[in-house]
Design an enzyme around this catalytic site. Structure first.
Site, PDB file in Angstrom:
ATOM      1  N   ASP A  54       0.860  -1.176   0.000  1.00 47.91           N
ATOM      2  CA  ASP A  54       0.000   0.000   0.000  1.00 47.91           C
ATOM      3  C   ASP A  54       0.897   1.227   0.000  1.00 47.91           C
ATOM      4  OD1 ASP A  54      -1.684   2.121   0.561  1.00 47.91           O
ATOM      5  OD2 ASP A  54      -2.728   1.126   2.216  1.00 47.91           O
ATOM      6  N   VAL A  55       0.856   2.016  -1.074  1.00 53.77           N
ATOM      7  CA  VAL A  55       1.784   3.144  -1.190  1.00 53.77           C
ATOM      8  C   VAL A  55       1.524   4.235  -0.155  1.00 53.77           C
ATOM      9  CG1 VAL A  55       2.241   2.772  -3.641  1.00 53.77           C
ATOM     10  CG2 VAL A  55       0.397   4.336  -2.948  1.00 53.77           C
ATOM     11  N   ASN A  81       3.869   5.734 -10.469  1.00 50.60           N
ATOM     12  CA  ASN A  81       2.682   5.743 -11.323  1.00 50.60           C
ATOM     13  C   ASN A  81       1.359   5.639 -10.573  1.00 50.60           C
ATOM     14  OD1 ASN A  81       1.026   5.006 -13.850  1.00 50.60           O
ATOM     15  ND2 ASN A  81       0.894   3.121 -12.645  1.00 50.60           N
ATOM     16  N   TYR A 149      -8.356  15.783  -7.774  1.00 51.12           N
ATOM     17  CA  TYR A 149      -7.403  15.182  -8.701  1.00 51.12           C
ATOM     18  C   TYR A 149      -6.446  16.241  -9.254  1.00 51.12           C
ATOM     19  CZ  TYR A 149      -5.641  12.316 -12.562  1.00 51.12           C
ATOM     20  OH  TYR A 149      -4.828  11.626 -13.437  1.00 51.12           O
ATOM     21  N   LYS A 153      -2.288  16.500  -8.863  1.00 52.55           N
ATOM     22  CA  LYS A 153      -1.338  16.452  -9.974  1.00 52.55           C
ATOM     23  C   LYS A 153      -0.459  17.701 -10.022  1.00 52.55           C
ATOM     24  CE  LYS A 153      -2.287  12.335 -11.253  1.00 52.55           C
ATOM     25  NZ  LYS A 153      -1.287  11.254 -11.048  1.00 52.55           N
TER      26      LYS A 153
END
Length: 244
Positions: A54-55, A81, A149, A153
């Site tokens: 789990d990142v 990614n 989102y 980013k």
């Protein structure tokens, strides 16, 4: 000796396509993602290092990168990614828990994986490596209702710029690939209709995800004295260049 790459979010979509491209090219590939089953599906019987992780969990991320160090002795490239999105909505209709979950993956997860890779690359011999962050067209322009989102980013762009600077004295390069309308499960809605800035709903062009994998493969293969800080790859006719 074959070069090594760790790919996060390798169980589906862009991560899976990219991992398979690197395997075909003869790289040693580590596949990192939350669910072990899809990672094995990505490997498809090939000799890949499967790392369920789990990142958003710092201890799990550090353990996964330590395993790469033990198995291979070095890491040449991280493709940072892993990410997620939310359904479009005005900001006041977005649940705080949904924001926290998204930012945990798209911001904290990116930070933790970059941190672990940077530390490994800095201390290995010979020193150095490359980090490639997955940004988005949203790092430049938002879609309607995309505050979480799009914010995430823009944060990735900040990470790319600072690592590109801080990595110089350790021979670590950092670049970002900003992707528009690659055909994955996450992007399937583009073929059915997407809300535009004027409120209309229109079908948008998409591109095969293999083109993204090829671009990442090219970035990864550059000598460390060369960097591509920002690359945009997109379906040619998507509403980005110009006024729609």
């Amino acid at each position: 000796m074959a070069q090594t790459i760790l790919i996060t979010g390798a169980g589906s979509g862009i991560g899976r396509s990219t991992a398979q491209a690197f395997l075909r090219a003869g790289w040693r590939v580590a596949l990192l993602g939350r669910r072990e089953g899809p990672l094995h599906d990505t490997a498809a019987g090939q000799d890949a290092l499967v790392l369920p992780c789990d990142v958003t969990d710092a201890a799990q991320v550090d353990a996964a990168f330590r395993q790469v160090g033990r198995e291979w002795g070095r890491l040449d490239v991280l493709f940072n990614n892993a990410g997620q999105s939310l359904p479009a909505a005005p900001i006041d209709e977005i649940a705080v828990d949904d924001w926290l979950q998204l930012s945990g993956v798209n911001i904290t997860g990116m930070f933790l994986c970059a941190r672990a890779a940077f530390g490994l690359m800095r201390r290995q011999s010979p020193q150095g490596g490359r980090i490639i962050n997955n940004g988005s067209i949203s790092a430049h322009v938002p879609r309607p209702g995309s505050a979480p989102y799009t914010m995430s980013k823009h944060a990735v762009t900040g990470l790319t710029r600072t690592l590109g600077l801080d990595g110089r004295r350790f021979d670590i390069a950092c670049g970002q690939i900003d992707i528009g309308n690659a055909m994955t499960d996450m992007a399937a809605g583009f073929t059915k209709g997407v809300t535009q800035a004027d409120g209309s709903v229109r079908v948008e062009p998409v591109m095969d995800v293999s083109h993204v994998a090829d671009a990442v493969l090219h970035m990864a293969g550059l000598p460390l004295s060369v960097n591509m800080p920002f690359v945009t790859i997109m379906a040619r006719d998507m509403p980005y260049i110009g006024r729609g």
